[in-house]
Design a protein around this motif. Sequence first.
Motif, PDB file in Angstrom:
ATOM      1  N   TYR A   1       0.850  -1.185   0.000  1.00  0.00           N
ATOM      2  CA  TYR A   1       0.000   0.000   0.000  1.00  0.00           C
ATOM      3  C   TYR A   1       0.888   1.237   0.000  1.00  0.00           C
ATOM      4  O   TYR A   1       2.055   1.198   0.406  1.00  0.00           O
ATOM      5  N   THR A   2       0.321   2.331  -0.484  1.00  0.00           N
ATOM      6  CA  THR A   2       1.009   3.617  -0.497  1.00  0.00           C
ATOM      7  C   THR A   2       0.413   4.499   0.591  1.00  0.00           C
ATOM      8  O   THR A   2      -0.765   4.869   0.510  1.00  0.00           O
ATOM      9  N   PRO A   3       1.177   4.818   1.639  1.00  0.00           N
ATOM     10  CA  PRO A   3       0.614   5.593   2.747  1.00  0.00           C
ATOM     11  C   PRO A   3       0.128   6.962   2.291  1.00  0.00           C
ATOM     12  O   PRO A   3       0.819   7.670   1.559  1.00  0.00           O
ATOM     13  N   THR A   4      -1.057   7.315   2.726  1.00  0.00           N
ATOM     14  CA  THR A   4      -1.577   8.657   2.458  1.00  0.00           C
ATOM     15  C   THR A   4      -1.047   9.651   3.484  1.00  0.00           C
ATOM     16  O   THR A   4      -0.703  10.782   3.157  1.00  0.00           O
ATOM     17  N   LEU A   5      -0.958   9.211   4.714  1.00  0.00           N
ATOM     18  CA  LEU A   5      -0.412  10.025   5.797  1.00  0.00           C
ATOM     19  C   LEU A   5       0.942   9.462   6.180  1.00  0.00           C
ATOM     20  O   LEU A   5       1.055   8.285   6.514  1.00  0.00           O
ATOM     21  N   ASP A   6       1.978  10.288   6.110  1.00  0.00           N
ATOM     22  CA  ASP A   6       3.332   9.807   6.381  1.00  0.00           C
ATOM     23  C   ASP A   6       4.124  10.926   7.055  1.00  0.00           C
ATOM     24  O   ASP A   6       4.084  12.083   6.627  1.00  0.00           O
ATOM     25  N   PHE A   7       4.862  10.585   8.110  1.00  0.00           N
ATOM     26  CA  PHE A   7       5.675  11.562   8.826  1.00  0.00           C
ATOM     27  C   PHE A   7       7.028  11.800   8.157  1.00  0.00           C
ATOM     28  O   PHE A   7       7.810  12.618   8.637  1.00  0.00           O
ATOM     29  N   SER A   8       7.322  11.084   7.066  1.00  0.00           N
ATOM     30  CA  SER A   8       8.628  11.240   6.432  1.00  0.00           C
ATOM     31  C   SER A   8       8.804  12.625   5.816  1.00  0.00           C
ATOM     32  O   SER A   8       9.926  13.088   5.627  1.00  0.00           O
ATOM     33  N   ASP A   9       7.687  13.293   5.491  1.00  0.00           N
ATOM     34  CA  ASP A   9       7.758  14.634   4.918  1.00  0.00           C
ATOM     35  C   ASP A   9       7.740  15.719   5.988  1.00  0.00           C
ATOM     36  O   ASP A   9       7.661  16.912   5.651  1.00  0.00           O
ATOM     37  N   GLY A  10       7.824  15.317   7.242  1.00  0.00           N
ATOM     38  CA  GLY A  10       7.787  16.297   8.316  1.00  0.00           C
ATOM     39  C   GLY A  10       6.362  16.622   8.739  1.00  0.00           C
ATOM     40  O   GLY A  10       5.383  16.178   8.117  1.00  0.00           O
ATOM     41  N   ILE A  11       6.265  17.406   9.784  1.00  0.00           N
ATOM     42  CA  ILE A  11       4.947  17.757  10.307  1.00  0.00           C
ATOM     43  C   ILE A  11       4.142  18.557   9.296  1.00  0.00           C
ATOM     44  O   ILE A  11       2.948  18.333   9.092  1.00  0.00           O
ATOM     45  N   SER A  12       4.810  19.508   8.610  1.00  0.00           N
ATOM     46  CA  SER A  12       4.085  20.337   7.640  1.00  0.00           C
ATOM     47  C   SER A  12       3.574  19.504   6.479  1.00  0.00           C
ATOM     48  O   SER A  12       2.437  19.668   6.026  1.00  0.00           O
ATOM     49  N   GLY A  13       4.413  18.571   5.995  1.00  0.00           N
ATOM     50  CA  GLY A  13       3.974  17.703   4.906  1.00  0.00           C
ATOM     51  C   GLY A  13       2.879  16.757   5.334  1.00  0.00           C
ATOM     52  O   GLY A  13       1.977  16.427   4.551  1.00  0.00           O
ATOM     53  N   PHE A  14       2.943  16.330   6.615  1.00  0.00           N
ATOM     54  CA  PHE A  14       1.912  15.429   7.135  1.00  0.00           C
ATOM     55  C   PHE A  14       0.548  16.108   7.122  1.00  0.00           C
ATOM     56  O   PHE A  14      -0.440  15.549   6.664  1.00  0.00           O
ATOM     57  N   PHE A  15       0.500  17.363   7.616  1.00  0.00           N
ATOM     58  CA  PHE A  15      -0.772  18.076   7.648  1.00  0.00           C
ATOM     59  C   PHE A  15      -1.191  18.525   6.255  1.00  0.00           C
ATOM     60  O   PHE A  15      -2.385  18.670   5.977  1.00  0.00           O
ATOM     61  N   ALA A  16      -0.207  18.725   5.357  1.00  0.00           N
ATOM     62  CA  ALA A  16      -0.560  19.114   3.989  1.00  0.00           C
ATOM     63  C   ALA A  16      -1.292  17.997   3.257  1.00  0.00           C
ATOM     64  O   ALA A  16      -2.100  18.252   2.359  1.00  0.00           O
ATOM     65  N   ARG A  17      -1.005  16.756   3.646  1.00  0.00           N
ATOM     66  CA  ARG A  17      -1.655  15.620   2.982  1.00  0.00           C
ATOM     67  C   ARG A  17      -3.093  15.409   3.436  1.00  0.00           C
ATOM     68  O   ARG A  17      -3.797  14.589   2.851  1.00  0.00           O
ATOM     69  N   PHE A  18      -3.520  16.101   4.471  1.00  0.00           N
ATOM     70  CA  PHE A  18      -4.890  15.948   4.925  1.00  0.00           C
ATOM     71  C   PHE A  18      -5.878  16.361   3.833  1.00  0.00           C
ATOM     72  O   PHE A  18      -6.993  15.838   3.772  1.00  0.00           O
ATOM     73  N   GLY A  19      -5.485  17.318   3.009  1.00  0.00           N
ATOM     74  CA  GLY A  19      -6.372  17.740   1.938  1.00  0.00           C
ATOM     75  C   GLY A  19      -6.602  16.675   0.896  1.00  0.00           C
ATOM     76  O   GLY A  19      -7.607  16.702   0.183  1.00  0.00           O
ATOM     77  N   GLY A  20      -5.654  15.725   0.783  1.00  0.00           N
ATOM     78  CA  GLY A  20      -5.800  14.654  -0.201  1.00  0.00           C
ATOM     79  C   GLY A  20      -6.404  13.384   0.334  1.00  0.00           C
ATOM     80  O   GLY A  20      -6.409  12.361  -0.363  1.00  0.00           O
ATOM     81  N   LEU A  21      -6.883  13.427   1.565  1.00  0.00           N
ATOM     82  CA  LEU A  21      -7.478  12.220   2.137  1.00  0.00           C
ATOM     83  C   LEU A  21      -8.757  11.858   1.400  1.00  0.00           C
ATOM     84  O   LEU A  21      -9.543  12.720   0.999  1.00  0.00           O
TER      85      LEU A  21
END
Length: 322
Positions: free
Chosen positions: A66-86
């Motif tokens: 699977y490809t994680p939608t939420l991932d901490f590898s991009d940092g906190i800002s990237g993690f919260f930025a991915r919320f829009g693509g959920l």
Amino acid sequence: MSNVAIADTVAPSDASKSILARLGAGFISRLVIIIPYVWLLFFFLVPFIIVFKISLSQTAIAMPPYTPTLDFSDGISGFFARFGGLNFDNYVWLTQDALYFNAYVSSVVIAGISTILTLLVGYPIAYGMARAPASIRPTLLMLVILPFWTSFLIRVYAWIGILKPEGLLNQLLLSLHIISEPLVILNTYTAIFIGIVYSYLPFMVLPLYSSLEKMDYSLIEAAKDLGCPPTSAFWKITFPLSLPGVIAGCLLVFIPAVGEFVIPDLLGGSQTLMIGKTLWNEFFANRDWPVSSAVAVILLLLLTVPIMIFQQAQARAQEQDK
């Protein structure tokens, strides 16, 4: 030194000891509450969050698949930025395929029937144990717990040897001339009910026994003295007083029976439709972890939310009684 001076020097020591004793008691009482919450945090909430996170992911040909939608590898800002693509495509998929709905309904129905059968079998056993002489109750209790000393898988496999056409049950019935040809029990829903009732019977008997043992049987004697028939005395006194054990036993049987996999797979055959088998197929056969995680999340909510509602209703009823 005068007695007043001695009292002045001793009193602070006693007061400090009293304060320390209260602090120690308060710490122990808090520790008793904290330990279960920590246990639930690490072994319930954290795994649930991980599974929910996977259910929002997309299937991929990789390891893990699977490809994680939420991932901490991009940092906190990237993690919260991915919320829009959920997206909840995996949950929408479950509503579009009738297989999953039928699996949920079938699991609840099978678990409900099995729970009722287990209650019908377990209540007389628990009642007999509670009314038995006190000297033999520990032995009876040990006999109820004794099956747990054997592997669950081995016990289920043993039922295959009992229920198959050339098994022990059919051989016994044929030898007694009760039947003329072997009964087809294995790979049917009847075999599933037998397996669940046998496997989860101790979970029903133990709470019932705990409630019935603490009951004041002088109430039954008083009812008989007043002319109440034994059947009416049972339904008006014994059964209402044992309701906490009935509810606890039913929950302990129903909840694991809904997600049961081993018994339907071994005794029910390949045509049995239950959510446990569907979940296993999605994980290991189809390797669709996001969809299987969504199935698991819905199953958990299906079991947890009604229990929470029931507990809140029970708490309100207790407050009204006070």
